[in-house]
Design a protein around this motif. Sequence first.
Motif, mmCIF file in Angstrom:
data_model
loop_
_atom_site.group_PDB
_atom_site.id
_atom_site.type_symbol
_atom_site.label_atom_id
_atom_site.label_comp_id
_atom_site.label_asym_id
_atom_site.label_seq_id
_atom_site.Cartn_x
_atom_site.Cartn_y
_atom_site.Cartn_z
ATOM 1 N N THR A 222 0.850 -1.192 0.000
ATOM 2 C CA THR A 222 0.000 0.000 0.000
ATOM 3 C C THR A 222 0.884 1.240 0.000
ATOM 4 O O THR A 222 1.759 1.385 0.857
ATOM 5 N N LEU A 223 0.637 2.140 -0.963
ATOM 6 C CA LEU A 223 1.417 3.364 -1.068
ATOM 7 C C LEU A 223 0.481 4.536 -1.382
ATOM 8 O O LEU A 223 -0.192 4.538 -2.405
ATOM 9 N N LEU A 241 10.065 -0.724 -7.917
ATOM 10 C CA LEU A 241 10.517 -0.871 -6.539
ATOM 11 C C LEU A 241 9.856 -2.056 -5.857
ATOM 12 O O LEU A 241 10.409 -2.644 -4.939
ATOM 13 N N THR A 242 8.657 -2.375 -6.272
ATOM 14 C CA THR A 242 7.933 -3.473 -5.649
ATOM 15 C C THR A 242 7.019 -4.117 -6.693
ATOM 16 O O THR A 242 6.471 -3.431 -7.554
ATOM 17 N N LYS A 243 6.857 -5.392 -6.592
ATOM 18 C CA LYS A 243 5.981 -6.115 -7.523
ATOM 19 C C LYS A 243 4.649 -6.486 -6.883
ATOM 20 O O LYS A 243 3.744 -6.942 -7.559
ATOM 21 N N ASP A 244 4.559 -6.291 -5.558
ATOM 22 C CA ASP A 244 3.381 -6.771 -4.833
ATOM 23 C C ASP A 244 2.392 -5.656 -4.499
ATOM 24 O O ASP A 244 1.451 -5.866 -3.745
ATOM 25 N N LEU A 245 2.607 -4.457 -5.030
ATOM 26 C CA LEU A 245 1.746 -3.319 -4.706
ATOM 27 C C LEU A 245 0.301 -3.607 -5.119
ATOM 28 O O LEU A 245 0.035 -3.990 -6.257
ATOM 29 N N THR A 246 -0.610 -3.405 -4.191
ATOM 30 C CA THR A 246 -2.035 -3.599 -4.492
ATOM 31 C C THR A 246 -2.812 -2.286 -4.450
ATOM 32 O O THR A 246 -3.877 -2.179 -5.050
ATOM 33 N N TYR A 247 -2.289 -1.277 -3.727
ATOM 34 C CA TYR A 247 -2.994 0.006 -3.577
ATOM 35 C C TYR A 247 -2.003 1.120 -3.871
ATOM 36 O O TYR A 247 -0.951 1.224 -3.232
#
Length: 795
Positions: A222-223, A241-247
């Motif tokens: 979450t960002l 930076l991240t592959k798992d971002l959902t929000y």
Amino acid sequence: MMTILTTQISLLLLLLLSITTFYKSSCSNHTVVGCNEKDRETLLTFKKGINDTLGRILTWSTEIDCCAWEGVHCENITGRVTKLDLTGKSNFDNEPFLKGEMNLCILELEFLSYLDLSSNDFDVIRFPSIQHNLTHSSNLFHLDLSPFRYHDHGPLHMDNLGWLSPHSSLKYLDLSGIHLHKETNWLQIVNTLPSLLELQLSHCNLNNFPSVEYLNLSLLVTLDLSLNNFTSHLPDGFFNLTKDLTYLDLSQSNIYGEIPSSLLNLQNLRDLYLSYNQLQESIPEEIGQLAHIQQLDLSENQLQGSIPSTLGNLSSLNYLSIGSNNFSGEISNLHFSKLSSLDHLDLRNSDFVIQIDLDWVPPFQLSHLSLRNTYQGPNFPSWIYTQKTLQYLDISSAGISLVDRKKFLNLIERIPVELYLSNNSIAEDISNLSLIGYVVRLDHNNFTGGLPNILSFAYGIDLSYNSFSGSIPHSWKNLEYLFYINLWSNRLSGEVLVNLSDWRQLQFMNLGENEFSGTIPLNIPQYLEVVILRGNQFEGSIPTQLFNLTNLFHLDLAHNKLSGSITECIYNLTHMVTSNFVDEWNNAPIELFTKGQDYVYEIEPDRRTIDFSANNLSGKVPLELFRLVKVQTLNLSHNNFIGTIPKTIGGMKNMESLDFSNNKLCGEIPQSMSLLTFLGYLNLSYNNFDGKIPIATQLQSFNASSYIGNPKLCGAPLNNCTTEEENPGNTENEDDESIRESLYLGMGVGFAVGFWGICGSMFLIRKWRHAYFRLVDRVGDYLYVTLIVKLNSFR
């Protein structure tokens, strides 16, 4: 025998086990310790700087164990503080619990794992020096310091984020609302928190994107970086930076350029908000690869081109907002053919051509639909009739004139939240309907017949610019939550509801340009801020109660049949005296008549207006009216007022439009009117003013039409005055010359009388004459001797 012995031994062992268990349990209950002394001292230090406005931490007393204090949670065995929750979010009065100083000494609690100080109103953050050199390993995984959203004292500031480094176990971090504009390496510091799952830095006044090289936020899901001021492109590698971002929320952050292609690497993304930026170019075709996307908001940008057909592949999508861009081309039902989960659709303010088959039945059921400022007409879109779960519908300014009457009436009667049909050409009789929406706006159409029934929890009603007739339904008496009502420009008649006081929450009332009659009701809602009764047939006097509305800033009673005088109580309109603003208004238009013309403007609570023109009002204008120094538009024209304009009018320095024309006012125009430097419109014509128009740049800037009809009034810009009147200074010069001539004549006569009085006496009286000649001889001898002596001295 052996069996009995074995049984007895077993029972004995069971008994011993039970006794042991009971003893341990008893010992355990008695070994629970109180709050750790070191932790208690830290909490009391934190408390010292707090202003507890609502008594939230009254329990923080030395007489009570600190583990029992409000918001404090301890570990049962050790008595160490592990959690501190003083959030103000549970306060339903929308008032922050804690104010004053946020002392981060609280982070010295060795076993603290959870800290929530959010939704309070601290005005300063204090960092103890020890905080930069913690001697213990931090267990903190949840940290929320985000302040109350509405500050009385301005934003909360924090110069740097270096203090975060020791807290490497953080998983949740929320600093939203704390200004970090001096921190340029915020992303690198966040990178030192390898366990971070959720990062909230909304409204932090961040103004740059640091380099994203060598950064790794692989666990982040979450960002939220919304409401910042980046004024830049997003770095190409930012979404690597991240592959798992959902929000992801980057809305209202002043980001420009195109949507980065790296965004499409976020295959797990469910929520994406990029609205209210300056994004350009087109939506990439590859957006259809975000298979898990559920909420997509690209509205209020400068995106161009056609809507990609791949958008229709996002079968999980339930929220789609792409309005207020520069899209072109067509959008058809094929774009929505697979969006079976869609619940919210916003296409407002778009120029693309909508090609929807007449018999199309969508695969979704919407709760929210906005097609405002998109051309749909002339027929009402038939597919909208199929939407049985709509709660919000905005199809304003869509060029609609034709509807399927039965389906249309059935549709608008079941919209429970907000219904907007403004600025179309719909001509239907809806008098038999009962509308259930909180907000109903049907203005600028051709609706006929009587007014519809409105259910009691309505909040805002705008039925202006239609052809409604008849009286206000008696059932409207029950609208106890009504805040806004606008019935301007219809054919409504009858007496206005006597029990207007039942509308206790009413702040905006516009009943103008109808045929209402009777007197203005005495029972008026006390919170009214705008009252417009213009252009009706109200009679009788203006009720004193109207002048006791302390929040009123716009009062228009023009073009009625009102009589009587204006009472001194008008000074009770205190909002027209002070600078205090009232509530913020949202898109509420006023028909403002000022500066000799009328025009529509959005309500601004710092603009004050009084218009009593075109009535039968009489008597003197009370001095108290001229003490309303914040008034910008004042119109008393076309009445029967008498008396003079007081000098105190010069104190109304905010005045922009002043009209006293067509009355019976008299006397001179006060010189103090030259102080009204903002005056853009003035009309004093057709009264009984006399004397000279004061000489001032402001007053001479108006043409003669502002002063005509006052036969005894002289001075520029009027050209009907005589030469003597136009040059009153000549009379003064003549008077001065006459005085000077008299003075000189008097002096001459006095000199002659004195001279001949003395000389005549000498010639007529012998003693005086002999004395005079002896004096002359002595003076002559004295001068001769003095001269001879001087000459000898030179030799």
